[in-house]
Write a protein that holds these residues in place. Structure first.
Motif, PDB file in Angstrom:
ATOM      1  N   GLU A  59       0.824  -1.215   0.000  1.00 23.27           N
ATOM      2  CA  GLU A  59       0.000   0.000   0.000  1.00 23.27           C
ATOM      3  C   GLU A  59       0.857   1.264   0.000  1.00 23.27           C
ATOM      4  O   GLU A  59       0.526   2.245  -0.661  1.00 23.27           O
ATOM      5  CB  GLU A  59      -0.952   0.002   1.194  1.00 23.27           C
ATOM      6  N   GLN A  60       1.977   1.225   0.734  1.00 24.07           N
ATOM      7  CA  GLN A  60       2.873   2.390   0.757  1.00 24.07           C
ATOM      8  C   GLN A  60       3.454   2.656  -0.631  1.00 24.07           C
ATOM      9  O   GLN A  60       3.488   3.804  -1.088  1.00 24.07           O
ATOM     10  CB  GLN A  60       3.997   2.184   1.769  1.00 24.07           C
ATOM     11  N   TYR A  61       3.907   1.606  -1.298  1.00 21.30           N
ATOM     12  CA  TYR A  61       4.461   1.771  -2.641  1.00 21.30           C
ATOM     13  C   TYR A  61       3.395   2.238  -3.631  1.00 21.30           C
ATOM     14  O   TYR A  61       3.660   3.069  -4.492  1.00 21.30           O
ATOM     15  CB  TYR A  61       5.139   0.492  -3.133  1.00 21.30           C
ATOM     16  N   TYR A  62       2.191   1.697  -3.490  1.00 22.13           N
ATOM     17  CA  TYR A  62       1.108   2.115  -4.379  1.00 22.13           C
ATOM     18  C   TYR A  62       0.772   3.593  -4.152  1.00 22.13           C
ATOM     19  O   TYR A  62       0.568   4.352  -5.109  1.00 22.13           O
ATOM     20  CB  TYR A  62      -0.136   1.244  -4.170  1.00 22.13           C
ATOM     21  N   THR A  63       0.749   4.020  -2.902  1.00 29.30           N
ATOM     22  CA  THR A  63       0.494   5.424  -2.572  1.00 29.30           C
ATOM     23  C   THR A  63       1.590   6.312  -3.159  1.00 29.30           C
ATOM     24  O   THR A  63       1.302   7.373  -3.735  1.00 29.30           O
ATOM     25  CB  THR A  63       0.398   5.611  -1.041  1.00 29.30           C
ATOM     26  N   GLU A  64       2.835   5.871  -3.037  1.00 28.61           N
ATOM     27  CA  GLU A  64       3.958   6.631  -3.613  1.00 28.61           C
ATOM     28  C   GLU A  64       3.829   6.721  -5.133  1.00 28.61           C
ATOM     29  O   GLU A  64       4.124   7.753  -5.727  1.00 28.61           O
ATOM     30  CB  GLU A  64       5.303   6.004  -3.228  1.00 28.61           C
ATOM     31  N   ALA A  65       3.377   5.618  -5.744  1.00 26.11           N
ATOM     32  CA  ALA A  65       3.170   5.626  -7.196  1.00 26.11           C
ATOM     33  C   ALA A  65       2.102   6.664  -7.562  1.00 26.11           C
ATOM     34  O   ALA A  65       2.248   7.388  -8.556  1.00 26.11           O
ATOM     35  CB  ALA A  65       2.766   4.240  -7.683  1.00 26.11           C
ATOM     36  N   SER A  66       1.057   6.745  -6.759  1.00 25.77           N
ATOM     37  CA  SER A  66      -0.009   7.723  -7.013  1.00 25.77           C
ATOM     38  C   SER A  66       0.509   9.154  -6.915  1.00 25.77           C
ATOM     39  O   SER A  66       0.180  10.010  -7.744  1.00 25.77           O
ATOM     40  CB  SER A  66      -1.166   7.518  -6.029  1.00 25.77           C
ATOM     41  N   TYR A  67       1.345   9.413  -5.891  1.00 21.96           N
ATOM     42  CA  TYR A  67       1.926  10.759  -5.750  1.00 21.96           C
ATOM     43  C   TYR A  67       2.817  11.073  -6.944  1.00 21.96           C
ATOM     44  O   TYR A  67       2.801  12.195  -7.474  1.00 21.96           O
ATOM     45  CB  TYR A  67       2.741  10.880  -4.458  1.00 21.96           C
ATOM     46  N   SER A  68       3.586  10.092  -7.364  1.00 23.12           N
ATOM     47  CA  SER A  68       4.479  10.293  -8.518  1.00 23.12           C
ATOM     48  C   SER A  68       3.669  10.565  -9.781  1.00 23.12           C
ATOM     49  O   SER A  68       4.058  11.390 -10.609  1.00 23.12           O
ATOM     50  CB  SER A  68       5.380   9.064  -8.716  1.00 23.12           C
ATOM     51  N   TYR A  69       2.542   9.893  -9.916  1.00 23.75           N
ATOM     52  CA  TYR A  69       1.660  10.099 -11.063  1.00 23.75           C
ATOM     53  C   TYR A  69       1.137  11.530 -11.073  1.00 23.75           C
ATOM     54  O   TYR A  69       1.124  12.193 -12.112  1.00 23.75           O
ATOM     55  CB  TYR A  69       0.509   9.088 -10.999  1.00 23.75           C
ATOM     56  N   GLU A  70       0.719  11.996  -9.903  1.00 25.60           N
ATOM     57  CA  GLU A  70       0.216  13.370  -9.804  1.00 25.60           C
ATOM     58  C   GLU A  70       1.280  14.386 -10.192  1.00 25.60           C
ATOM     59  O   GLU A  70       0.969  15.445 -10.737  1.00 25.60           O
ATOM     60  CB  GLU A  70      -0.271  13.649  -8.383  1.00 25.60           C
ATOM     61  N   GLU A  78       6.266   3.693 -12.311  1.00 26.28           N
ATOM     62  CA  GLU A  78       6.609   2.317 -12.701  1.00 26.28           C
ATOM     63  C   GLU A  78       7.408   1.609 -11.616  1.00 26.28           C
ATOM     64  O   GLU A  78       7.113   0.476 -11.253  1.00 26.28           O
ATOM     65  CB  GLU A  78       7.445   2.322 -13.984  1.00 26.28           C
ATOM     66  N   SER A  79       8.402   2.279 -11.115  1.00 24.43           N
ATOM     67  CA  SER A  79       9.275   1.688 -10.094  1.00 24.43           C
ATOM     68  C   SER A  79       8.488   1.327  -8.834  1.00 24.43           C
ATOM     69  O   SER A  79       8.613   0.213  -8.303  1.00 24.43           O
ATOM     70  CB  SER A  79      10.399   2.681  -9.771  1.00 24.43           C
ATOM     71  N   ASN A  80       7.673   2.255  -8.364  1.00 24.07           N
ATOM     72  CA  ASN A  80       6.881   1.998  -7.148  1.00 24.07           C
ATOM     73  C   ASN A  80       5.848   0.907  -7.377  1.00 24.07           C
ATOM     74  O   ASN A  80       5.579   0.102  -6.484  1.00 24.07           O
ATOM     75  CB  ASN A  80       6.218   3.287  -6.652  1.00 24.07           C
ATOM     76  N   CYS A  81       5.273   0.874  -8.564  1.00 24.19           N
ATOM     77  CA  CYS A  81       4.289  -0.171  -8.863  1.00 24.19           C
ATOM     78  C   CYS A  81       4.949  -1.556  -8.904  1.00 24.19           C
ATOM     79  O   CYS A  81       4.357  -2.527  -8.433  1.00 24.19           O
ATOM     80  CB  CYS A  81       3.586   0.111 -10.181  1.00 24.19           C
TER      81      CYS A  81
END
Length: 188
Positions: A59-70, A78-81
């Motif tokens: 969940e932490q990595y997915y949240t980080e991926a979302s922030y990176s997307y924004e 990609e890396s966080n996912c």
């Protein structure tokens, strides 16, 4: 007459004794079986708590991926996912292992059936997030090369998996409530 009364009294006494012994043994066996079921569930719960670390990391990595997307940092998405998917995969495999252990015990009991169903729901929750991450990665790769049509299509796929995830969470929550009610009946 006295011999017949003694004989009848003895038979009645033996019958009462046998019934009492049967009741005691039945209670002991039922109690023993109930204890075995509860111990089995407690062990499964302990194993379930261990997997929560993978779930939290995913969940932490997915949240980080979302922030990176924004922020438009698609490489970091990609890396966080990829990291999140690794933890989702581990989480799902652990649920499958716990389920296999429960099934191997061949316990015919409603609590166990509900518990196994709840594990199935957790597996579904986790697998949906794994697949959502795959779509998210794909979208990021497309956005990185300015292919917004394909990126948008991948985001649509991700959103579908998130909706499936939400349905599985609802199913899991309903099963938890069923489990609680069944357990309360047993404890009272």
């Amino acid at each position: 007459m006295k011999k017949e009364q003694i004989k009848t009294g003895t038979i009645i006494g033996l019958t009462i004794l046998i019934v009492l012994i049967s009741c005691i043994l039945s209670t002991t066996i039922n109690s023993s079986q109930e204890n075995y079921i509860l111990k089995t569930i407690l062990k499964a719960d302990g194993d379930l708590k261990e997997v929560s670390v993978d779930g939290q990391k995913a969940e932490q990595y997915y949240t980080e991926a979302s922030y990176s997307y924004e922020n438009g940092n698609y490489n970091l998405v990609e890396s966080n996912c990829r990291l999140a998917r690794g933890h989702y995969l581990e989480e799902s495999q652990t649920y499958k292992g716990i389920k296999a252990e429960l099934k191997a015990k061949k316990i015919e009991d409603n609590l166990i059936y509900i518990y196994i169903d709840s594990l199935d729901a957790l597996i579904e929750v986790t697998n949906n997030m794994y697949e959502a991450c795959e779509y998210f990665e794909s979208a990021s790769r497309y956005y990185n090369i300015d292919n917004y049509d394909m990126g948008g299509s991948a985001i649509d796929g991700m959103n579908e998996k998130i909706r499936d995830h939400d349905k599985a969470v609802e199913k899991y929550n309903n099963l938890l409530e069923e489990f609680r009610v069944e357990l309360e009946k047993r404890i009272k």
